[in-house]
Motif scaffolding. Sequence first.
Motif, PDB file in Angstrom:
ATOM      1  N   LEU B 131       0.905  -0.846   0.036  1.00  0.00           N
ATOM      2  CA  LEU B 131      -0.174  -0.133  -0.075  1.00  0.00           C
ATOM      3  C   LEU B 131       0.755   1.127  -0.041  1.00  0.00           C
ATOM      4  CD1 LEU B 131      -2.440  -1.027   2.802  1.00  0.00           C
ATOM      5  CD2 LEU B 131      -2.839  -0.869  -0.158  1.00  0.00           C
ATOM      6  N   GLY B 132       0.020   1.980  -1.023  1.00  0.00           N
ATOM      7  CA  GLY B 132       0.881   3.723  -0.411  1.00  0.00           C
ATOM      8  C   GLY B 132       0.772   4.464  -0.422  1.00  0.00           C
ATOM      9  N   PHE B 133       1.302   6.091  -0.167  1.00  0.00           N
ATOM     10  CA  PHE B 133       0.232   6.983   0.291  1.00  0.00           C
ATOM     11  C   PHE B 133      -0.749   6.979  -0.336  1.00  0.00           C
ATOM     12  CE2 PHE B 133      -0.100  11.505   1.473  1.00  0.00           C
ATOM     13  CZ  PHE B 133       0.063  11.473   2.131  1.00  0.00           C
ATOM     14  N   GLY B 134      -1.391   6.962  -1.618  1.00  0.00           N
ATOM     15  CA  GLY B 134      -2.468   7.251  -2.006  1.00  0.00           C
ATOM     16  C   GLY B 134      -3.722   6.665  -1.063  1.00  0.00           C
ATOM     17  N   TYR B 135      -3.551   5.239  -0.083  1.00  0.00           N
ATOM     18  CA  TYR B 135      -4.575   4.608  -0.009  1.00  0.00           C
ATOM     19  C   TYR B 135      -4.798   5.184   1.226  1.00  0.00           C
ATOM     20  CZ  TYR B 135      -6.616   0.335   1.680  1.00  0.00           C
ATOM     21  OH  TYR B 135      -7.942  -0.314   2.403  1.00  0.00           O
ATOM     22  N   TYR B 136      -3.368   5.181   1.796  1.00  0.00           N
ATOM     23  CA  TYR B 136      -4.287   6.645   3.144  1.00  0.00           C
ATOM     24  C   TYR B 136      -4.283   7.791   3.078  1.00  0.00           C
ATOM     25  CZ  TYR B 136      -1.131   2.773   4.367  1.00  0.00           C
ATOM     26  OH  TYR B 136      -0.699   1.134   4.794  1.00  0.00           O
ATOM     27  N   GLY B 137      -4.513   8.199   1.612  1.00  0.00           N
ATOM     28  CA  GLY B 137      -4.611   9.935   1.729  1.00  0.00           C
ATOM     29  C   GLY B 137      -6.190   9.932   0.849  1.00  0.00           C
ATOM     30  N   ILE B 138      -6.605   8.660   0.729  1.00  0.00           N
ATOM     31  CA  ILE B 138      -7.772   8.915   0.340  1.00  0.00           C
ATOM     32  C   ILE B 138      -8.802   8.292   2.090  1.00  0.00           C
ATOM     33  CG2 ILE B 138     -10.159   6.713  -0.179  1.00  0.00           C
ATOM     34  CD1 ILE B 138      -8.138   5.684  -2.437  1.00  0.00           C
ATOM     35  N   PHE B 139      -8.147   7.701   3.004  1.00  0.00           N
ATOM     36  CA  PHE B 139      -9.144   7.120   4.549  1.00  0.00           C
ATOM     37  C   PHE B 139      -9.062   8.767   4.637  1.00  0.00           C
ATOM     38  CE2 PHE B 139      -8.522   6.117   8.599  1.00  0.00           C
ATOM     39  CZ  PHE B 139      -9.815   5.594   8.581  1.00  0.00           C
ATOM     40  N   LEU B 140      -7.515   9.340   4.515  1.00  0.00           N
ATOM     41  CA  LEU B 140      -7.221  10.562   5.032  1.00  0.00           C
ATOM     42  C   LEU B 140      -9.255  11.579   4.609  1.00  0.00           C
ATOM     43  CD1 LEU B 140      -5.368  12.151   7.586  1.00  0.00           C
ATOM     44  CD2 LEU B 140      -4.368  13.480   5.171  1.00  0.00           C
ATOM     45  N   ILE B 141      -9.448  11.486   3.217  1.00  0.00           N
ATOM     46  CA  ILE B 141      -9.955  13.010   2.417  1.00  0.00           C
ATOM     47  C   ILE B 141     -11.382  12.111   3.086  1.00  0.00           C
ATOM     48  CG2 ILE B 141     -11.666  12.860   0.662  1.00  0.00           C
ATOM     49  CD1 ILE B 141      -8.411  12.895  -0.544  1.00  0.00           C
ATOM     50  N   ILE B 142     -12.228  10.598   3.338  1.00  0.00           N
ATOM     51  CA  ILE B 142     -12.649  10.024   4.068  1.00  0.00           C
ATOM     52  C   ILE B 142     -13.484  11.000   5.218  1.00  0.00           C
ATOM     53  CG2 ILE B 142     -14.002   8.529   4.979  1.00  0.00           C
ATOM     54  CD1 ILE B 142     -12.842   6.405   2.990  1.00  0.00           C
ATOM     55  N   ALA B 143     -12.317  10.886   6.446  1.00  0.00           N
ATOM     56  CA  ALA B 143     -11.858  11.404   7.196  1.00  0.00           C
ATOM     57  C   ALA B 143     -12.396  12.721   7.839  1.00  0.00           C
ATOM     58  CB  ALA B 143     -10.948  11.040   8.218  1.00  0.00           C
ATOM     59  N   ILE B 144     -11.686  13.246   6.560  1.00  0.00           N
ATOM     60  CA  ILE B 144     -11.536  14.694   6.757  1.00  0.00           C
ATOM     61  C   ILE B 144     -13.423  15.223   6.384  1.00  0.00           C
ATOM     62  CG2 ILE B 144     -11.412  17.136   5.430  1.00  0.00           C
ATOM     63  CD1 ILE B 144      -8.495  16.246   5.120  1.00  0.00           C
ATOM     64  N   TYR B 145     -14.109  14.861   5.482  1.00  0.00           N
ATOM     65  CA  TYR B 145     -14.632  14.649   4.915  1.00  0.00           C
ATOM     66  C   TYR B 145     -15.904  14.558   5.999  1.00  0.00           C
ATOM     67  CZ  TYR B 145     -13.810  16.018   0.041  1.00  0.00           C
ATOM     68  OH  TYR B 145     -13.457  16.429  -1.214  1.00  0.00           O
ATOM     69  N   PHE B 146     -16.307  13.748   6.809  1.00  0.00           N
ATOM     70  CA  PHE B 146     -16.843  13.866   8.085  1.00  0.00           C
ATOM     71  C   PHE B 146     -17.120  14.513   8.648  1.00  0.00           C
ATOM     72  CE2 PHE B 146     -17.607  10.160   4.703  1.00  0.00           C
ATOM     73  CZ  PHE B 146     -19.074   9.668   5.223  1.00  0.00           C
ATOM     74  N   LEU B 147     -15.935  14.633   9.081  1.00  0.00           N
ATOM     75  CA  LEU B 147     -15.498  15.347  10.015  1.00  0.00           C
ATOM     76  C   LEU B 147     -15.998  16.951  10.111  1.00  0.00           C
ATOM     77  CD1 LEU B 147     -14.226  16.038  12.904  1.00  0.00           C
ATOM     78  CD2 LEU B 147     -12.385  17.207  11.672  1.00  0.00           C
ATOM     79  N   SER B 148     -15.795  17.183   8.653  1.00  0.00           N
ATOM     80  CA  SER B 148     -16.417  18.358   8.398  1.00  0.00           C
ATOM     81  C   SER B 148     -17.918  18.792   8.153  1.00  0.00           C
ATOM     82  CB  SER B 148     -16.267  18.958   7.033  1.00  0.00           C
ATOM     83  OG  SER B 148     -15.987  18.005   6.504  1.00  0.00           O
ATOM     84  N   ALA B 149     -18.435  17.221   7.474  1.00  0.00           N
ATOM     85  CA  ALA B 149     -20.115  17.175   7.729  1.00  0.00           C
ATOM     86  C   ALA B 149     -19.791  17.670   9.410  1.00  0.00           C
ATOM     87  CB  ALA B 149     -20.289  16.045   7.177  1.00  0.00           C
ATOM     88  N   MET B 150     -19.774  16.661  10.141  1.00  0.00           N
ATOM     89  CA  MET B 150     -20.099  16.684  11.449  1.00  0.00           C
ATOM     90  C   MET B 150     -20.260  18.600  12.171  1.00  0.00           C
ATOM     91  SD  MET B 150     -18.241  13.392  13.021  1.00  0.00           S
ATOM     92  CE  MET B 150     -18.511  14.432  14.648  1.00  0.00           C
ATOM     93  N   LEU B 151     -19.412  18.902  11.615  1.00  0.00           N
ATOM     94  CA  LEU B 151     -18.851  20.684  12.013  1.00  0.00           C
ATOM     95  C   LEU B 151     -19.972  21.560  11.484  1.00  0.00           C
ATOM     96  CD1 LEU B 151     -14.717  20.312  12.324  1.00  0.00           C
ATOM     97  CD2 LEU B 151     -16.375  20.119  14.218  1.00  0.00           C
ATOM     98  N   ILE B 152     -20.010  21.478  10.929  1.00  0.00           N
ATOM     99  CA  ILE B 152     -21.718  22.159  10.348  1.00  0.00           C
ATOM    100  C   ILE B 152     -22.239  22.870  11.038  1.00  0.00           C
ATOM    101  CG2 ILE B 152     -23.678  22.502   8.560  1.00  0.00           C
ATOM    102  CD1 ILE B 152     -21.116  20.963   6.384  1.00  0.00           C
ATOM    103  N   THR B 153     -22.752  21.840  11.933  1.00  0.00           N
ATOM    104  CA  THR B 153     -24.051  21.954  13.529  1.00  0.00           C
ATOM    105  C   THR B 153     -23.550  23.047  14.119  1.00  0.00           C
ATOM    106  OG1 THR B 153     -23.388  20.085  14.040  1.00  0.00           O
ATOM    107  CG2 THR B 153     -25.569  19.880  12.552  1.00  0.00           C
ATOM    108  N   ASP B 154     -22.317  23.490  14.205  1.00  0.00           N
ATOM    109  CA  ASP B 154     -21.326  23.744  15.661  1.00  0.00           C
ATOM    110  C   ASP B 154     -21.020  25.689  14.658  1.00  0.00           C
ATOM    111  OD1 ASP B 154     -19.223  21.245  15.730  1.00  0.00           O
ATOM    112  OD2 ASP B 154     -20.614  21.381  17.157  1.00  0.00           O
TER     113      ASP B 154
END
Lengths: 167, 158
Positions: B131-154
């Motif tokens: 596995l390369g950095f791209g694989y972990y990068g996709i995971f990072l993008i998922i985490a960022i998107y869901f975190l930012s979606a959660m923070l919108i209520t704040d």
Amino acid sequence: MANKIGILNGILLIILNFFAVIPVGIYFAVGITSFTGIPLAFAHNGSIAVYAWGVVDIALSSGNWWLTLGVAGISGFILELLLIVGCILTFIGSWIQGVGGRKLLGISLIMEIVCFLFITVDILAIGTLGITISFSQIFIGIGIGIYLLVIIILLQVIAVRIHNMVT
Amino acid sequence: MTEKRRYFRILPLIGGLLGLLFTFMASIPLSSSYSLPLFVMESEGTLFYVWGIVDTNGIWHGFDQICLDNIVPFILWVLFLFISICGIFGTSYNSNPATIKKILLIGGFSAISIFVYFSIIFFLNFGLFILGFGYYGIFLIIAIYFLSAMLITDYKNE
């Protein structure tokens, strides 16, 4: 607030009007280079490919802007001009709220549809752009530029529909 | 008391720009001698990126022409571009929060589908791929998107 789909559409139109390929797999060696790219030709037959901005002959490694082709390039130049004006109208229309903005986006949409119809009819039947392809080779001969133009038209329809009418 | 003004959300912007890096680039130069490769997986010197494949000889396989052979990678690339654009659209602070949240969640779930696709390939050929950095990068993008979606209520409650 600006129409975001309209702005995205304007950027796509700039890419279609002025680029030969969208570079992908970019890396930095002695300058900026890329492993591959997505060619934006409307159609290709043999070594000749037709773009929005001109014609490229891969065998001769030469590319020509429409006006450098002389009289033969007039129809292509009108096509390019329509797309450029459409791009400018899209950007302006996206920033203007209300009926005025929607009208500009609508005019741009009509221009794009005219360009699409002109390109398809010309490539399939007339050949003033430089090449013709037969119906049997339509999926081999048509390039990604045509698909991108279809995407632009669909996005433009969405941009016109969602345009903010509150001034 | 002056009202604190916000013009855009920073997290979706980071996610969107990260997505665009994976969509268009092969490596990020970190210094004059080292650049961070963005491949998702590697097998015997062959590098698999989001946008195509690079062989040991430096030969690439991209999307010169849409044909049946490369229709799945092309759809994958277009989906990744869509995810990046979702992130850029999600930065808009003055839009309706519910709509922005929906856009970010659509982007997040699309990223999950790509992550699952690469994971299935990896686990079906276990031991064959690195596995390369791209694989972990996709995971990072998922985490960022869901975190930012959660923070919108704040943001809305401020």
